[in-house]
Design an enzyme around this catalytic site. Structure first.
Site, PDB file in Angstrom:
ATOM      1  N   LYS A   7      51.907 -49.494 -23.976  1.00  0.00           N
ATOM      2  CA  LYS A   7      52.965 -48.553 -23.611  1.00  0.00           C
ATOM      3  C   LYS A   7      52.965 -47.343 -24.535  1.00  0.00           C
ATOM      4  CE  LYS A   7      55.962 -52.205 -21.798  1.00  0.00           C
ATOM      5  NZ  LYS A   7      57.130 -53.061 -22.044  1.00  0.00           N
ATOM      6  N   GLN A  24      61.413 -55.873 -25.426  1.00  0.00           N
ATOM      7  CA  GLN A  24      60.308 -56.656 -24.875  1.00  0.00           C
ATOM      8  C   GLN A  24      60.690 -58.131 -24.733  1.00  0.00           C
ATOM      9  OE1 GLN A  24      57.397 -55.440 -23.715  1.00  0.00           O
ATOM     10  NE2 GLN A  24      56.897 -57.497 -23.049  1.00  0.00           N
ATOM     11  N   ASP A  52      63.571 -50.583 -17.795  1.00  0.00           N
ATOM     12  CA  ASP A  52      62.972 -51.813 -17.274  1.00  0.00           C
ATOM     13  C   ASP A  52      63.589 -52.186 -15.932  1.00  0.00           C
ATOM     14  OD1 ASP A  52      60.818 -52.921 -18.580  1.00  0.00           O
ATOM     15  OD2 ASP A  52      62.022 -53.908 -20.107  1.00  0.00           O
TER      16      ASP A  52
END
Length: 316
Positions: free
Chosen positions: A52, A96, A147
């Site tokens: 990323k 994450q 997300d």
């Protein structure tokens, strides 16, 4: 049979994003800023976050990586989230998942024999050093939730309102769109029902949209006669997390197959000593398909560019 080249499409989208960034700069506007919060040192998570950060650099985004040890408490992590919510320079951020040592209290409660619940034994909650992933997700400012996991954004997705879409399902829709694969009126079978891929994938493919409009069936680990269902699929999307689960006899001639799974298995044919495979037995299944995604190089690259697209949307 034609391969759906996710790597190629991802490169095209990155160039489009880079052009948008140059346009923002020429207008004197700030470039998008994406933050990745990484807890612990899970190798898969570290690799994903590194990708990323690299992709942000390629398109001209500002990126920040925030690392914390696996012994961080829930309270401390929620303080990090609150700080990012209030930071006006941060357009979007991700925490994450999965978090290290994460134990689902809900799964434990569901596993208890109802006949023994209360009278038989108890599980004292909250669990020690337990970080609730759901609590962390809900604490994220939905306007920065690139997300697409916040319940507010999930609700907007389900009702068809503009929002941040979960990256992997959005990437798959983008692949189908750019390869001009007909979806309207088709039977789409999704194997897997996770909140990250399977469930949102089913929602997106059933929406009344030019690049969706399918009749959708969700299969999972409890589905009986799964082969009978998958053989009806015009579009088969596999996100079960089991290597080579889908074999040739599960796929009808001419189907479009999208393989979300990725697994590292030993191999004596590579220098590294391992190779990557998917949830689909590619060698068996590919000859029967009209289109199929490879592993690697199919869905994976699209997940990251979808996240970048969400970040640009957040910045705008």
């Amino acid at each position: 049979m034609e391969l759906i080249d996710g790597k190629k499409i991802a490169a095209e989208i990155k160039q489009e994003l880079a052009d948008k960034v140059e346009e923002l700069k020429s207008q004197g506007k700030k470039v998008p800023h994406l933050v990745a919060v990484l807890v612990g040192n899970d190798p898969a998570s570290e690799t994903y976050v590194a990708s990323k950060v690299k992709s942000c650099k390629e398109v001209g985004f500002k990126s920040t990586e925030m690392r914390y040890s696996s012994d961080i408490t829930e309270e401390q992590l929620l303080e990090v989230v609150d700080k990012l919510n209030r930071d006006e320079d941060v357009d979007g951020y991700i925490v994450q998942l999965p978090l290290p040592g994460h134990i689902s209290e809900e799964r434990i409660l569901l596993a208890i024999d109802p006949d023994k619940d209360v009278d038989g034994f108890i599980v004292q909650l909250p669990l020690p050093n337990h970080i609730s992933e759901q609590k962390v997700i809900e604490a994220i400012d939905y306007r920065k939730d690139v997300d697409g996991f916040h319940p507010f954004n999930v609700g907007k997705m389900v009702t068809g309102l503009p929002t941040y879409l979960p990256a992997t399902p959005a990437g798959i829709v983008e692949l189908l769109t750019r390869y001009r694969i007909e979806t309207r009126g088709k039977h789409c079978v999704v194997i897997g029902r996770s909140n990250i891929v399977g469930t949102p994938m089913a929602v997106l493919m059933s929406r009344k949209d030019e690049h969706a409009d399918c009749t959708v069936t969700i299969c999972h680990s409890r589905t009986r006669n799964i082969q009978e269902i998958t053989r009806q699929a015009d579009i088969l999307i596999v996100a079960l997390g089991k290597p080579h689960f889908v074999t040739a006899e599960m796929v009808k001639e001419g189907a479009v197959v999208v393989d979300v799974g990725i697994h590292r298995v030993p191999s004596d044919k590579t220098k590294s000593g391992f190779r990557l495979i998917g949830d689909v037995d590619f060698e068996q299944v590919a000859p029967k398909c009209s289109y199929i995604t490879p592993v690697p190089g199919g869905v994976g690259p699209m997940t990251i560019v979808s996240l970048l697209q969400n970040t640009l949307k957040a910045a705008q």
